[in-house]
Design an enzyme around this catalytic site. Structure first.
Site, PDB file in Angstrom:
ATOM      1  N   GLY A 143       0.781  -1.237   0.000  1.00  0.00           N
ATOM      2  CA  GLY A 143       0.000   0.000   0.000  1.00  0.00           C
ATOM      3  C   GLY A 143       0.807   1.279   0.000  1.00  0.00           C
ATOM      4  N   GLU A 153       4.528  -6.167   1.629  1.00  0.00           N
ATOM      5  CA  GLU A 153       4.098  -6.612   0.297  1.00  0.00           C
ATOM      6  C   GLU A 153       3.904  -5.441  -0.662  1.00  0.00           C
ATOM      7  OE1 GLU A 153       1.490 -10.432   1.891  1.00  0.00           O
ATOM      8  OE2 GLU A 153       0.509  -8.521   1.506  1.00  0.00           O
ATOM      9  N   ARG A 165      -7.634   3.206 -14.390  1.00  0.00           N
ATOM     10  CA  ARG A 165      -7.528   3.819 -13.062  1.00  0.00           C
ATOM     11  C   ARG A 165      -8.111   5.226 -13.011  1.00  0.00           C
ATOM     12  NH1 ARG A 165      -3.642   4.836 -10.500  1.00  0.00           N
ATOM     13  NH2 ARG A 165      -4.354   4.119  -8.462  1.00  0.00           N
ATOM     14  N   TYR A 189     -10.952   5.265 -10.351  1.00  0.00           N
ATOM     15  CA  TYR A 189     -10.586   5.867  -9.062  1.00  0.00           C
ATOM     16  C   TYR A 189     -10.400   7.375  -9.130  1.00  0.00           C
ATOM     17  CZ  TYR A 189      -8.841   1.024  -8.562  1.00  0.00           C
ATOM     18  OH  TYR A 189      -8.699  -0.331  -8.555  1.00  0.00           O
ATOM     19  N   CYS A 227     -15.778   3.946 -26.631  1.00  0.00           N
ATOM     20  CA  CYS A 227     -17.074   4.557 -26.892  1.00  0.00           C
ATOM     21  C   CYS A 227     -17.764   5.002 -25.625  1.00  0.00           C
ATOM     22  CB  CYS A 227     -17.939   3.563 -27.654  1.00  0.00           C
ATOM     23  SG  CYS A 227     -17.231   3.237 -29.257  1.00  0.00           S
ATOM     24  N   GLU A 228     -17.096   5.804 -24.836  1.00  0.00           N
ATOM     25  CA  GLU A 228     -17.789   6.458 -23.731  1.00  0.00           C
ATOM     26  C   GLU A 228     -16.998   7.662 -23.269  1.00  0.00           C
ATOM     27  OE1 GLU A 228     -17.864   4.332 -19.840  1.00  0.00           O
ATOM     28  OE2 GLU A 228     -17.612   2.600 -21.151  1.00  0.00           O
TER      29      GLU A 228
END
Ligand code: LLP
Length: 475
Positions: free
Chosen positions: A290, A332, A372, A376, A403-404
């Site tokens: 993290g 990690e 991302r 987010y 297409c958005e």
């Protein structure tokens, strides 16, 4: 400020602010400069204005490998592995979180650089084993590992399975018995910390799917009464499982060590409760991953050495206070190792100037190679890399070809006003969670990952082809 209020990425700048500038940010003094915090270590702008990485000109890379492409700086990846390894030293283990990005080449680099590997699926486990990672250096994660995944992991002899539920205790014990193996396990606990960049909110984080809660109830976070303590009781009764420690992962893209401090204190609280109840001192603690990276020049991550020192100090202090021997620590990091080592290389296709607003710059990828931003509200920066430019800054939004309208790669960026179709743009810090979360939306072909080092480039994950797509479509 780019670091607020989302567990997996910053969120802001939905609305065009006054004065046409994103946030309070004015255009950078020099659009050609490349902030070393954000770019891979060997990235340079050459005298002729183009950018190189690993000694290779991006124009040559685009020519040879096509665009879009993820370009990964192998020397930087290895240097970050070494930095994490040496920061934690012999008394600790660094498990690279494969979910950030995994390929066989990456597994070999990790192996060579002395890192361990955290996998969270059968696919990641298969990649790790195929590329020769010694099984004892692999940890298996997941909140709903299938019986088949558990069986393969136990059969392969993985060094650690991180238990995430009561059901899994029985499943892993069963697999261990079948393979005639005493399986080392850790228990993942939920410590009641929600790690945001600048804050943590106790209790809220317990309302999620991972781990077993330390607290008996959210209002009483003392260890001992909760599901985690019950899991310890059950595991200690099973001869087929060897309980080596407690695991906690508090979130992602974290800059502030306060959340880790609370987490370590609560994990040590459980170790103390376990000693008092069972007379057993568990020898390991894993504090998860993290650790944040710089996506834009405003982010300021700590160095691995400082992070390691802070974590070690916290754990040592808490253990000394509790009269416990200091357990072996592991971490990690995924993003903090691979994130900064790669950029995505795109070619500009079209430009649309919206008078009084901004210019939309469409590139040949988008949300299929970097979800991302859409998912987010993550922030990225971008630079023109096929040449330099002295043109005025132009407020831009870099968008993809999907297409958005949410198909945004970089929400707010300044690019030179002479930008034109055919120019190459690069978005730095896309090494983590971009290729690994890439999709075939609109039947896009997922881009290759090209590793560069010392003037040589090689594909480590090839570009998808239409044949690949059609092979799965059995008609
Ligand atoms: N360990 C565990 C148990 C994890 O669940 C994770 C990430 C890590 C380690 C590695 O975290 P890192 O150091 O890479 O932040 N897709 C999101 C991130 C999801 C992270 C999930 N778990 C993103 O793109 O930001």
């Amino acid at each position: 400020m780019s670091r607020s209020a989302h567990p997996a990425g910053p969120r802001h700048a939905d609305v065009l602010p006054e004065g046409r500038y994103p946030g309070s940010t004015a255009p950078p003094a020099d659009l050609n400069s490349l902030d070393p915090q954000v770019w891979a270590q060997t990235v340079r702008r050459s005298a002729d204005g183009a950018v190189s990485v690993g000694g290779l000109d991006v124009r040559a890379l685009a020519e040879e490998f096509g665009t879009p492409a993820y370009i990964l700086d192998e020397a930087d990846f290895r240097a970050r592995c070494r930095a994490w390894r040496s920061a934690f030293g012999e008394g600790a283990d660094v498990y690279y979180a494969g979910k950030a990005f995994l390929s066989r080449a990456v597994v070999r680099w990790l192996h060579e650089e002395g890192l361990n590997l955290d996998v969270c699926s059968g696919g990641e486990l298969a990649t790790a084993l195929d590329a020769g990672m010694p099984p004892e250096r692999i940890a298996l994660h997941g909140n709903n590992k299938s019986s088949e995944e558990i069986d393969r992991a136990v059969g392969a002899g993985v060094g650690r399975i991180v238990l995430d539920s009561f059901q899994e205790i029985a499943r892993v014990a069963h697999a261990a018995r079948r393979h005639g193996r005493r399986q080392p396990v850790q228990i993942r606990v939920t410590v009641g910390v929600e790690a945001h960049t600048h804050e943590f909110i106790a209790t809220a984080h317990e309302d999620q799917k991972f781990g077993l809660a330390l607290a008996g109830s959210a209002a009483h976070p003392e260890a001992g009464g909760g599901p985690a303590a019950e899991a310890v009781r059950r595991v200690l009764q099973l001869d087929d499982l060897e309980l080596t420690g407690i695991h906690s992962h508090i979130g992602s893209q974290i800059f502030d060590m306060a959340g880790f401090e609370v987490s370590a204190r609560r994990v040590v609280g459980l170790l103390t409760a376990v000693r008092d109840e069972h007379g057993v001192e568990l020898p390991e603690i894993d504090l998860g991953g993290g650790l944040g990276i710089a996506y834009t020049a405003e982010d300021d991550p700590s160095a691995p050495h400082d992070i390691a020192k802070a974590l070690r100090d916290i754990v040592t202090r808490e253990c000394e206070a509790a009269g416990l021997a200091v357990p072996r620590l592991s971490v990690e990091p995924g993003r903090a190792i691979v994130g900064p080592t790669a950029f995505t290389l795109y070619e500009v296709g079209t430009l649309k100037e919206l008078e009084g607003l901004r210019t939309y710059v469409s590139v040949d990828g988008g949300m299929s190679d970097n979800i991302r931003t859409a998912l987010y509200d993550a922030e990225y920066s971008v630079a023109l890399v096929s040449r330099s430019s002295d043109a005025e800054p132009m407020l831009s939004r870099v968008v993809g070809k999907h297409c958005e309208s949410g198909d945004i790669v970089v929400r707010d960026a300044f690019l030179p006003a002479d930008l034109a179709p055919g120019d190459l743009l690069a978005v730095p810090a896309t090494g983590a969670y971009c290729r690994s979360m890439a999709s075939n939306y609109n039947h896009a072909l997922r881009p290759p990952v090209v590793a560069v080092k010392d003037g040589a480039a090689r594909t480590i994950v090839r570009r998808e082809t239409e044949e690949d797509l059609l092979r799965l479509d059995v008609g």
